[in-house]
Design a protein around this motif. Structure first.
Motif, PDB file in Angstrom:
ATOM      1  N   GLU A  25       0.825  -1.205   0.000  1.00 30.69           N
ATOM      2  CA  GLU A  25       0.000   0.000   0.000  1.00 30.69           C
ATOM      3  C   GLU A  25       0.859   1.254   0.000  1.00 30.69           C
ATOM      4  N   SER A  26       0.488   2.185  -0.842  1.00 26.14           N
ATOM      5  CA  SER A  26       1.083   3.523  -0.845  1.00 26.14           C
ATOM      6  C   SER A  26       0.219   4.400   0.056  1.00 26.14           C
ATOM      7  N   PHE A  57       0.415   6.950  -9.655  1.00 23.46           N
ATOM      8  CA  PHE A  57       1.789   7.263 -10.075  1.00 23.46           C
ATOM      9  C   PHE A  57       2.777   6.878  -8.978  1.00 23.46           C
ATOM     10  N   ASP A  58       2.421   7.143  -7.727  1.00 26.16           N
ATOM     11  CA  ASP A  58       3.297   6.761  -6.624  1.00 26.16           C
ATOM     12  C   ASP A  58       3.500   5.248  -6.615  1.00 26.16           C
ATOM     13  N   LEU A  97      -4.278   9.531   1.428  1.00 29.12           N
ATOM     14  CA  LEU A  97      -4.701   8.695   0.310  1.00 29.12           C
ATOM     15  C   LEU A  97      -3.953   7.379   0.411  1.00 29.12           C
ATOM     16  N   ARG A  98      -4.686   6.284   0.481  1.00 23.52           N
ATOM     17  CA  ARG A  98      -4.093   4.944   0.506  1.00 23.52           C
ATOM     18  C   ARG A  98      -4.449   4.261  -0.812  1.00 23.52           C
ATOM     19  N   SER A  99      -3.444   3.760  -1.504  1.00 24.28           N
ATOM     20  CA  SER A  99      -3.644   3.125  -2.809  1.00 24.28           C
ATOM     21  C   SER A  99      -2.964   1.764  -2.815  1.00 24.28           C
ATOM     22  N   HIS A 113      -8.423   2.866  -3.979  1.00 21.58           N
ATOM     23  CA  HIS A 113      -7.998   4.110  -3.340  1.00 21.58           C
ATOM     24  C   HIS A 113      -8.936   4.369  -2.170  1.00 21.58           C
ATOM     25  N   ARG A 114      -8.348   4.741  -1.043  1.00 24.59           N
ATOM     26  CA  ARG A 114      -9.117   5.107   0.151  1.00 24.59           C
ATOM     27  C   ARG A 114      -8.626   6.468   0.629  1.00 24.59           C
ATOM     28  N   ILE A 115      -9.536   7.389   0.795  1.00 23.25           N
ATOM     29  CA  ILE A 115      -9.191   8.697   1.341  1.00 23.25           C
ATOM     30  C   ILE A 115      -9.722   8.736   2.768  1.00 23.25           C
TER      31      ILE A 115
END
Length: 172
Positions: A25-26, A57-58, A97-99, A113-115
């Motif tokens: 997870e980013s 992108f991250d 932001l978790r991706s 994606h989770r905000i």
């Protein structure tokens, strides 16, 4: 902050952050700025999607496939998105932001994606994306091979398969 400034900030700092694996997870932190607001004085729906672009992108940079994208002149594209807005983000509110990659098939990558802010979920989305080259979409097997990832050829959770089926019926 303008979306392109957020993107530049993330890209400049990515090489100094921990490398991520295929399923890791980013997590990126942001703040809601006045240019993020809509007429209701909360973060604009479109801005959520723009921030999610930065999360993808991250992932690409820190998972190691940004180099492949650059070398092969691939274009990361989103074909569809499923978004749930749960709460409004207010002016100047910080958020994370978790991706992460949650599934894939022969062609598509499914990224969640989770905000979140203050331990609460504000927005959740799943996007269906691929890397597009001159000859069409890069097969997921080729991407996995380039990353030296040992993973099944297809890994799609049941609920994503249902979304895919529903989306197939939505085509005009």
């Amino acid at each position: 902050m303008a979306p392109w400034l957020r993107l530049l900030k993330m890209a400049a700092s990515a090489p100094f952050r921990q490398r991520l694996g295929w399923r890791d997870e980013s997590a990126l932190t942001f703040r809601v700025w006045p240019n993020d607001l809509d007429v209701n004085l909360h973060m604009n729906n479109a801005r959520y999607l723009a921030v999610m672009d930065i999360g993808r992108f991250d992932l690409a940079i820190r998972c190691g496939f940004a180099g492949l994208v650059w070398r092969e002149k691939l274009k990361p594209v989103v074909a569809s998105a499923m978004v749930r807005f749960r709460r409004s983000l207010a002016p100047f509110q910080p958020f994370t932001l978790r991706s992460r990659m949650i599934g894939w098939d022969e062609k598509w990558l499914f990224i969640e994606h989770r905000i979140e802010s203050g331990g609460e979920l504000y927005c959740q989305a799943v996007v269906k994306a691929l890397l597009l080259g001159r000859a069409g979409g890069l097969p997921t097997a080729d991407l996995l091979r380039s990353l030296a990832v040992e993973a099944p050829a297809v890994e799609v959770p049941d609920w994503l398969a249902h979304w895919q089926a529903a989306e197939a019926g939505f085509r005009g």
